[in-house]
Design an enzyme around this catalytic site. Structure first.
Site, PDB file in Angstrom:
ATOM      1  N   TYR A  32     -15.958  -1.098   7.676  1.00 18.43           N
ATOM      2  CA  TYR A  32     -14.553  -0.763   7.944  1.00 18.43           C
ATOM      3  C   TYR A  32     -14.227  -1.008   9.428  1.00 18.43           C
ATOM      4  O   TYR A  32     -13.235  -1.654   9.762  1.00 18.43           O
ATOM      5  CB  TYR A  32     -14.341   0.710   7.571  1.00 18.43           C
ATOM      6  CG  TYR A  32     -12.967   1.258   7.842  1.00 18.43           C
ATOM      7  CD1 TYR A  32     -11.844   0.733   7.219  1.00 18.43           C
ATOM      8  CD2 TYR A  32     -12.789   2.344   8.703  1.00 18.43           C
ATOM      9  CE1 TYR A  32     -10.592   1.274   7.448  1.00 18.43           C
ATOM     10  CE2 TYR A  32     -11.536   2.888   8.933  1.00 18.43           C
ATOM     11  CZ  TYR A  32     -10.440   2.345   8.301  1.00 18.43           C
ATOM     12  OH  TYR A  32      -9.194   2.883   8.528  1.00 18.43           O
ATOM     13  N   GLY A  56       0.842  -1.203   0.000  1.00 23.77           N
ATOM     14  CA  GLY A  56       0.000   0.000   0.000  1.00 23.77           C
ATOM     15  C   GLY A  56       0.869   1.242   0.000  1.00 23.77           C
ATOM     16  O   GLY A  56       0.516   2.272   0.572  1.00 23.77           O
ATOM     17  N   GLY A  77      -0.419   4.753  -1.272  1.00 22.73           N
ATOM     18  CA  GLY A  77      -1.536   5.383  -0.572  1.00 22.73           C
ATOM     19  C   GLY A  77      -1.138   6.599   0.252  1.00 22.73           C
ATOM     20  O   GLY A  77       0.025   7.004   0.259  1.00 22.73           O
ATOM     21  N   GLN A  78      -2.133   7.153   0.942  1.00 23.70           N
ATOM     22  CA  GLN A  78      -1.921   8.403   1.682  1.00 23.70           C
ATOM     23  C   GLN A  78      -0.782   8.275   2.695  1.00 23.70           C
ATOM     24  O   GLN A  78       0.141   9.082   2.707  1.00 23.70           O
ATOM     25  CB  GLN A  78      -3.211   8.808   2.420  1.00 23.70           C
ATOM     26  CG  GLN A  78      -3.086  10.175   3.094  1.00 23.70           C
ATOM     27  CD  GLN A  78      -4.140  10.416   4.161  1.00 23.70           C
ATOM     28  OE1 GLN A  78      -4.857   9.500   4.589  1.00 23.70           O
ATOM     29  NE2 GLN A  78      -4.249  11.652   4.607  1.00 23.70           N
ATOM     30  N   ILE A  83      -6.086  11.230   9.325  1.00 32.16           N
ATOM     31  CA  ILE A  83      -4.713  11.672   9.044  1.00 32.16           C
ATOM     32  C   ILE A  83      -4.732  12.810   8.018  1.00 32.16           C
ATOM     33  O   ILE A  83      -5.311  12.665   6.933  1.00 32.16           O
ATOM     34  CB  ILE A  83      -3.841  10.503   8.530  1.00 32.16           C
ATOM     35  CG1 ILE A  83      -3.861   9.318   9.514  1.00 32.16           C
ATOM     36  CG2 ILE A  83      -2.408  10.974   8.255  1.00 32.16           C
ATOM     37  CD1 ILE A  83      -3.292   9.595  10.892  1.00 32.16           C
ATOM     38  N   LYS A  90     -11.742  -3.666  11.368  1.00 29.75           N
ATOM     39  CA  LYS A  90     -10.655  -3.177  12.228  1.00 29.75           C
ATOM     40  C   LYS A  90     -10.687  -3.868  13.598  1.00 29.75           C
ATOM     41  O   LYS A  90      -9.644  -4.263  14.117  1.00 29.75           O
ATOM     42  CB  LYS A  90     -10.710  -1.652  12.362  1.00 29.75           C
ATOM     43  CG  LYS A  90     -10.308  -0.930  11.098  1.00 29.75           C
ATOM     44  CD  LYS A  90      -8.838  -1.198  10.753  1.00 29.75           C
ATOM     45  CE  LYS A  90      -8.509  -0.976   9.314  1.00 29.75           C
ATOM     46  NZ  LYS A  90      -7.143  -1.368   8.943  1.00 29.75           N
TER      47      LYS A  90
HETATM   48  N1  SER Z   1      -9.497   8.178   8.060  1.00 23.51           N
HETATM   49  C1  SER Z   1     -10.233   6.968   8.247  1.00 23.51           C
HETATM   50  C2  SER Z   1     -11.583   7.070   7.637  1.00 23.51           C
HETATM   51  O1  SER Z   1     -12.111   8.144   7.654  1.00 23.51           O
HETATM   52  C3  SER Z   1     -10.354   6.640   9.701  1.00 23.51           C
HETATM   53  O2  SER Z   1      -9.497   5.604  10.013  1.00 23.51           O
HETATM   54  O3  SER Z   1     -12.115   6.096   7.195  1.00 23.51           O
END
Ligand code: SER
Length: 321
Positions: free
Chosen positions: A148, A13, A16-17, A178, A152
């Site tokens: 999501y 990855g 990615g960001q 982030i 997690k």
């Molecule tokens: N930045 C992520 C999201 O908004 C949070 O882990 O899905």
């Protein structure tokens, strides 16, 4: 095993960001040729491509990971590939496949090949509407309402299982939103806190997809990179937790962020038109208690809201105007 056993690193990855900036920092610390970047589809930047090895592959194709591990004699893996919360609500099956099956594939590879160490991020999305919203404790209710978040929580449990049952040294932290200036985030609920800078600098206006009073935990990229590397380099003997560290840096409302940006860009106008992501944001905490991370591996953020906003505007303005 100590951090000196981490010699040959793979970042999955890496386009990615977080992965893109993490890879560059790891290359600076461990040597360019010792940090292999892996991408799935998106074209890597010239700096990523020219500064060290790059491989195509993905976590749902374990053979591609094994091939890279063998070719480059990898001992440590950063698994940064994930489907984030907003895209995860639109494509829950895909989110499960990448975040859960991908993690399982990688944990099995780490077990079979006795890798030195592995990183898999968790998120504030592990929390849910029943979790206390302020100063959210390390040990608390984990009943998320997004796919999501489900992946997690399950991922934290699975990773900790692999540590206890098989001795795989896998570590992780619950990232807040982030904020970064290099690579745009893709498909998260906290993306507004990055998009707002681009629109403020380019057009002096932004329409935000959460309410003005929405407060979420956030972190500036330099702190995110430090937290990630610090946890990976921490002495295993000092860790009581492994895959689920709360980490905190900033908490502010969308309105407070707009106000701080306005100090640098007078006349900036922000409108608020909440969409489906508001409900996701409302299910997450406002502030986080990260005392376990502070005690066990010395975590300490550097950037506050004014410092982060000033740095973002300084970095982005020359590129966008
Ligand atoms: N930045 C992520 C999201 O908004 C949070 O882990 O899905």
């Amino acid at each position: 095993m100590t951090s000196s056993d981490m010699k040959r690193l793979l970042v999955i990855g890496a386009v990615g960001q977080i992965g893109s900036e993490l890879t560059m920092e790891l290359r600076a610390r461990y040597g360019n040729d010792n940090v292999v970047a892996m991408g799935r589809k998106t074209k890597p930047s010239e700096s990523l491509l020219n500064s060290g090895p790059f491989e195509w592959g993905n976590v749902n194709d374990p053979e591609s990971i094994i091939a890279a591990i063998e070719k480059h004699d990898i001992d440590t893996v950063y698994l940064m590939a994930a489907i984030l919360s907003a895209v995860g609500e639109q494509k829950p099956q895909l989110a499960y496949d990448v975040n859960m099956n991908g993690l399982y594939n990688m944990l099995e590879i780490a077990r079979e090949r006795e890798l030195t160490r592995m990183m898999v991020p968790s998120s504030i999305a592990a929390f849910g509407p029943e979790t206390p919203k302020d100063n959210t404790p390390q040990e608390t209710v984990l009943r998320p309402t997004t796919m999501y978040g489900v992946t997690k929580v399950a991922g934290e449990l699975l990773a900790d299982y692999y540590f206890k049952r098989f001795g795989v040294d896998v570590r992780g932290l619950r990232y807040p939103g982030i904020i970064s200036s290099e690579t745009l985030p893709g498909g998260g609920t906290t993306d507004y806190a990055v998009e707002i800078f681009y629109e403020a600098i380019k057009n002096k206006r932004y329409t935000c997809f959460v309410r003005e009073d929405t407060v979420l935990p956030m972190m500036y990229m330099p702190d995110c990179i430090n937290a990630t590397i610090q946890l990976m380099e921490a002495d295993l003997g000092k860790l009581k937790h492994h895959s689920d560290f709360n980490v905190a840096a900033l908490s502010f409302s969308a309105g407070e962020l707009a106000e701080e940006i306005r100090k640098h860009i007078p006349g900036f106008e922000c409108a608020y038109e909440p969409d489906f992501r508001q409900q996701i944001a409302d299910s997450w905490p406002r502030t986080i208690d990260d005392s376990a991370a502070r005690e066990e591996w010395g975590w300490r953020p550097e950037y506050d809201l004014p410092g982060m906003v000033e740095d973002m505007i300084e970095k982005l303005t020359p590129r966008l105007t």
